[in-house]
Write a protein that holds these residues in place. Sequence first.
Motif, PDB file in Angstrom:
ATOM      1  N   MET A 287      61.588   8.005 -11.988  1.00  0.00           N
ATOM      2  CA  MET A 287      60.702   7.307 -11.062  1.00  0.00           C
ATOM      3  C   MET A 287      59.333   7.962 -11.031  1.00  0.00           C
ATOM      4  O   MET A 287      58.294   7.299 -11.091  1.00  0.00           O
ATOM      5  CB  MET A 287      61.314   7.304  -9.652  1.00  0.00           C
ATOM      6  CG  MET A 287      60.481   6.559  -8.635  1.00  0.00           C
ATOM      7  SD  MET A 287      61.087   6.783  -6.955  1.00  0.00           S
ATOM      8  CE  MET A 287      60.721   8.525  -6.687  1.00  0.00           C
ATOM      9  N   LEU A 288      59.310   9.301 -10.949  1.00  0.00           N
ATOM     10  CA  LEU A 288      58.029  10.004 -10.875  1.00  0.00           C
ATOM     11  C   LEU A 288      57.243   9.897 -12.180  1.00  0.00           C
ATOM     12  O   LEU A 288      56.013   9.875 -12.171  1.00  0.00           O
ATOM     13  CB  LEU A 288      58.267  11.467 -10.512  1.00  0.00           C
ATOM     14  CG  LEU A 288      58.874  11.723  -9.123  1.00  0.00           C
ATOM     15  CD1 LEU A 288      59.112  13.216  -8.911  1.00  0.00           C
ATOM     16  CD2 LEU A 288      57.965  11.167  -8.022  1.00  0.00           C
ATOM     17  N   SER A 289      57.932   9.824 -13.289  1.00  0.00           N
ATOM     18  CA  SER A 289      57.233   9.730 -14.579  1.00  0.00           C
ATOM     19  C   SER A 289      56.820   8.315 -14.923  1.00  0.00           C
ATOM     20  O   SER A 289      56.040   8.100 -15.850  1.00  0.00           O
ATOM     21  CB  SER A 289      58.135  10.279 -15.688  1.00  0.00           C
ATOM     22  OG  SER A 289      59.301   9.480 -15.825  1.00  0.00           O
ATOM     23  N   GLY A 290      57.355   7.330 -14.186  1.00  0.00           N
ATOM     24  CA  GLY A 290      57.033   5.943 -14.465  1.00  0.00           C
ATOM     25  C   GLY A 290      57.922   5.316 -15.511  1.00  0.00           C
ATOM     26  O   GLY A 290      57.646   4.206 -15.980  1.00  0.00           O
ATOM     27  N   ALA A 291      58.994   5.988 -15.889  1.00  0.00           N
ATOM     28  CA  ALA A 291      59.857   5.481 -16.952  1.00  0.00           C
ATOM     29  C   ALA A 291      60.792   4.386 -16.477  1.00  0.00           C
ATOM     30  O   ALA A 291      61.305   3.612 -17.291  1.00  0.00           O
ATOM     31  CB  ALA A 291      60.676   6.624 -17.555  1.00  0.00           C
ATOM     32  N   ILE A 292      61.057   4.301 -15.172  1.00  0.00           N
ATOM     33  CA  ILE A 292      61.980   3.287 -14.661  1.00  0.00           C
ATOM     34  C   ILE A 292      61.260   2.484 -13.568  1.00  0.00           C
ATOM     35  O   ILE A 292      60.372   2.998 -12.874  1.00  0.00           O
ATOM     36  CB  ILE A 292      63.269   3.915 -14.094  1.00  0.00           C
ATOM     37  CG1 ILE A 292      62.934   4.852 -12.913  1.00  0.00           C
ATOM     38  CG2 ILE A 292      64.021   4.666 -15.177  1.00  0.00           C
ATOM     39  CD1 ILE A 292      64.162   5.415 -12.230  1.00  0.00           C
TER      40      ILE A 292
ATOM     41  N   THR B 173      50.926   6.348 -14.381  1.00  0.00           N
ATOM     42  CA  THR B 173      51.694   7.582 -14.517  1.00  0.00           C
ATOM     43  C   THR B 173      50.740   8.767 -14.412  1.00  0.00           C
ATOM     44  O   THR B 173      49.527   8.593 -14.211  1.00  0.00           O
ATOM     45  CB  THR B 173      52.422   7.622 -15.876  1.00  0.00           C
ATOM     46  OG1 THR B 173      51.452   7.755 -16.935  1.00  0.00           O
ATOM     47  CG2 THR B 173      53.233   6.357 -16.108  1.00  0.00           C
ATOM     48  N   ALA B 174      51.300   9.945 -14.575  1.00  0.00           N
ATOM     49  CA  ALA B 174      50.459  11.140 -14.509  1.00  0.00           C
ATOM     50  C   ALA B 174      49.479  11.214 -15.669  1.00  0.00           C
ATOM     51  O   ALA B 174      48.486  11.950 -15.601  1.00  0.00           O
ATOM     52  CB  ALA B 174      51.344  12.391 -14.495  1.00  0.00           C
ATOM     53  N   LEU B 175      49.725  10.450 -16.732  1.00  0.00           N
ATOM     54  CA  LEU B 175      48.851  10.463 -17.905  1.00  0.00           C
ATOM     55  C   LEU B 175      47.990   9.210 -18.000  1.00  0.00           C
ATOM     56  O   LEU B 175      47.288   9.029 -18.996  1.00  0.00           O
ATOM     57  CB  LEU B 175      49.695  10.590 -19.179  1.00  0.00           C
ATOM     58  CG  LEU B 175      50.578  11.840 -19.276  1.00  0.00           C
ATOM     59  CD1 LEU B 175      51.394  11.806 -20.555  1.00  0.00           C
ATOM     60  CD2 LEU B 175      49.728  13.110 -19.220  1.00  0.00           C
ATOM     61  N   SER B 176      48.016   8.348 -16.985  1.00  0.00           N
ATOM     62  CA  SER B 176      47.230   7.111 -17.034  1.00  0.00           C
ATOM     63  C   SER B 176      45.746   7.413 -16.884  1.00  0.00           C
ATOM     64  O   SER B 176      45.338   8.374 -16.223  1.00  0.00           O
ATOM     65  CB  SER B 176      47.676   6.143 -15.935  1.00  0.00           C
ATOM     66  OG  SER B 176      49.002   5.710 -16.153  1.00  0.00           O
ATOM     67  N   ALA B 177      44.933   6.539 -17.508  1.00  0.00           N
ATOM     68  CA  ALA B 177      43.476   6.674 -17.450  1.00  0.00           C
ATOM     69  C   ALA B 177      42.879   5.356 -16.984  1.00  0.00           C
ATOM     70  O   ALA B 177      43.275   4.283 -17.448  1.00  0.00           O
ATOM     71  CB  ALA B 177      42.913   7.059 -18.818  1.00  0.00           C
ATOM     72  N   ILE B 178      41.945   5.449 -16.050  1.00  0.00           N
ATOM     73  CA  ILE B 178      41.198   4.283 -15.579  1.00  0.00           C
ATOM     74  C   ILE B 178      39.774   4.447 -16.076  1.00  0.00           C
ATOM     75  O   ILE B 178      39.059   5.368 -15.654  1.00  0.00           O
ATOM     76  CB  ILE B 178      41.242   4.170 -14.043  1.00  0.00           C
ATOM     77  CG1 ILE B 178      42.686   4.069 -13.552  1.00  0.00           C
ATOM     78  CG2 ILE B 178      40.437   2.961 -13.583  1.00  0.00           C
ATOM     79  CD1 ILE B 178      42.816   4.042 -12.039  1.00  0.00           C
ATOM     80  N   ARG B 179      39.370   3.573 -16.956  1.00  0.00           N
ATOM     81  CA  ARG B 179      38.059   3.675 -17.592  1.00  0.00           C
ATOM     82  C   ARG B 179      37.361   2.324 -17.528  1.00  0.00           C
ATOM     83  O   ARG B 179      37.927   1.320 -17.086  1.00  0.00           O
ATOM     84  CB  ARG B 179      38.208   4.119 -19.056  1.00  0.00           C
ATOM     85  CG  ARG B 179      38.751   5.532 -19.208  1.00  0.00           C
ATOM     86  CD  ARG B 179      37.721   6.565 -18.769  1.00  0.00           C
ATOM     87  NE  ARG B 179      38.195   7.925 -18.980  1.00  0.00           N
ATOM     88  CZ  ARG B 179      38.794   8.666 -18.066  1.00  0.00           C
ATOM     89  NH1 ARG B 179      39.016   8.138 -16.853  1.00  0.00           N
ATOM     90  NH2 ARG B 179      39.188   9.892 -18.313  1.00  0.00           N
ATOM     91  N   ALA B 180      36.109   2.309 -17.982  1.00  0.00           N
ATOM     92  CA  ALA B 180      35.308   1.083 -17.983  1.00  0.00           C
ATOM     93  C   ALA B 180      34.852   0.760 -19.390  1.00  0.00           C
ATOM     94  O   ALA B 180      34.597   1.654 -20.199  1.00  0.00           O
ATOM     95  CB  ALA B 180      34.099   1.238 -17.060  1.00  0.00           C
ATOM     96  N   ALA B 181      34.750  -0.535 -19.674  1.00  0.00           N
ATOM     97  CA  ALA B 181      34.162  -1.035 -20.914  1.00  0.00           C
ATOM     98  C   ALA B 181      33.214  -2.162 -20.517  1.00  0.00           C
ATOM     99  O   ALA B 181      33.630  -3.299 -20.331  1.00  0.00           O
ATOM    100  CB  ALA B 181      35.230  -1.539 -21.881  1.00  0.00           C
ATOM    101  N   GLY B 182      31.947  -1.822 -20.330  1.00  0.00           N
ATOM    102  CA  GLY B 182      31.009  -2.794 -19.778  1.00  0.00           C
ATOM    103  C   GLY B 182      31.314  -3.010 -18.311  1.00  0.00           C
ATOM    104  O   GLY B 182      31.413  -2.068 -17.527  1.00  0.00           O
ATOM    105  N   ASP B 183      31.511  -4.267 -17.923  1.00  0.00           N
ATOM    106  CA  ASP B 183      31.877  -4.581 -16.543  1.00  0.00           C
ATOM    107  C   ASP B 183      33.384  -4.664 -16.351  1.00  0.00           C
ATOM    108  O   ASP B 183      33.854  -4.892 -15.234  1.00  0.00           O
ATOM    109  CB  ASP B 183      31.251  -5.929 -16.127  1.00  0.00           C
ATOM    110  CG  ASP B 183      29.742  -5.828 -15.947  1.00  0.00           C
ATOM    111  OD1 ASP B 183      29.282  -4.729 -15.606  1.00  0.00           O
ATOM    112  OD2 ASP B 183      29.046  -6.830 -16.148  1.00  0.00           O
TER     113      ASP B 183
END
Length: 300
Positions: free
Chosen positions: A142-147, A211-221
């Motif tokens: 659950m914590l890792s996002g696997a399930i 998850t702990a390795l997720s990234a939130i980024r932008a590409a233009g708008d």
Amino acid sequence: MCGMPQQHPVRSSPRRLARPDASMSLLTNVMDHSLDDGYAEAAARKRAQGQSGLPKTLRAKLGLAAGLVLAALVVTVGAAQARIAAPVVAKEREELIDRIDKESDSADRLEGQVDSLRTDVGNKQREALRKHGGEQGELVGMLSGAIPVHGPGVKLVVDDAKSAQSGTGGPRESADFSDTGRVRDRDMQRVVNGLWESGAEAVSINGQRLTALSAIRAAGDAILVDNKPLVPPYTVLAVGDGQRLSTRFQNSSDGLYLHALTENFGIRNSISTQDDVKIPAAPSVIVRTAQPRAEQKGTS
């Protein structure tokens, strides 16, 4: 008495009077000969030969008729060329459509294979967690996002301002704010971090599990979550103690930041508690292992 011979009086000839316009000979010549001698001679020859020329009106009509004939000829030739080229263009268009359809079908098949492989990998990861994690396997999954997980939590919807316009620049670029009315990647980063800090156990954005390795980024708008583009409105689901999670988030610095975006730039948001929030598993989870280093024996 000598008499002197009698002389007859000499009569002087009368003086000829000068013309009043004698001093304007150039102007007089121009007036008397308004047409150059060469032009006059040419006109006289034409009259003598009976070549008076065509009237101007007739010449104009003939020129107009010639222009119309030329224009009709150009249009006719263009239409003929278009009829000749039309089958070729239609054939090329059909071939292009066929290629697009084939490539689209191929891309759909590849995407289906990728989804199938991701599902297979996720199942094997969950099976490995249950097999090797024992009682803690489900918690680790659950914590890792696997399930996938579900339970009480909150639903937070963040959307652009109604008058949002594309573009960059403005005060927000240098002071963590923007005057464009659009939700930015850093806004969603603060929202997600605020939910984690407020006690969230699992978080997703528009169905994309974080998850702990997720990234939130932008590409233009556009905002990307793990390289997957998302479109507003952004629906954030978080599993946790619903009421407590909502209160703690709104009173946190990140919650106040979101409130400032609403007050100053019209960015819309709403938060509500939910009895049952369902969050899917992450598409893929990178499994990393670590091994303890062997202790080195000291030498005397």
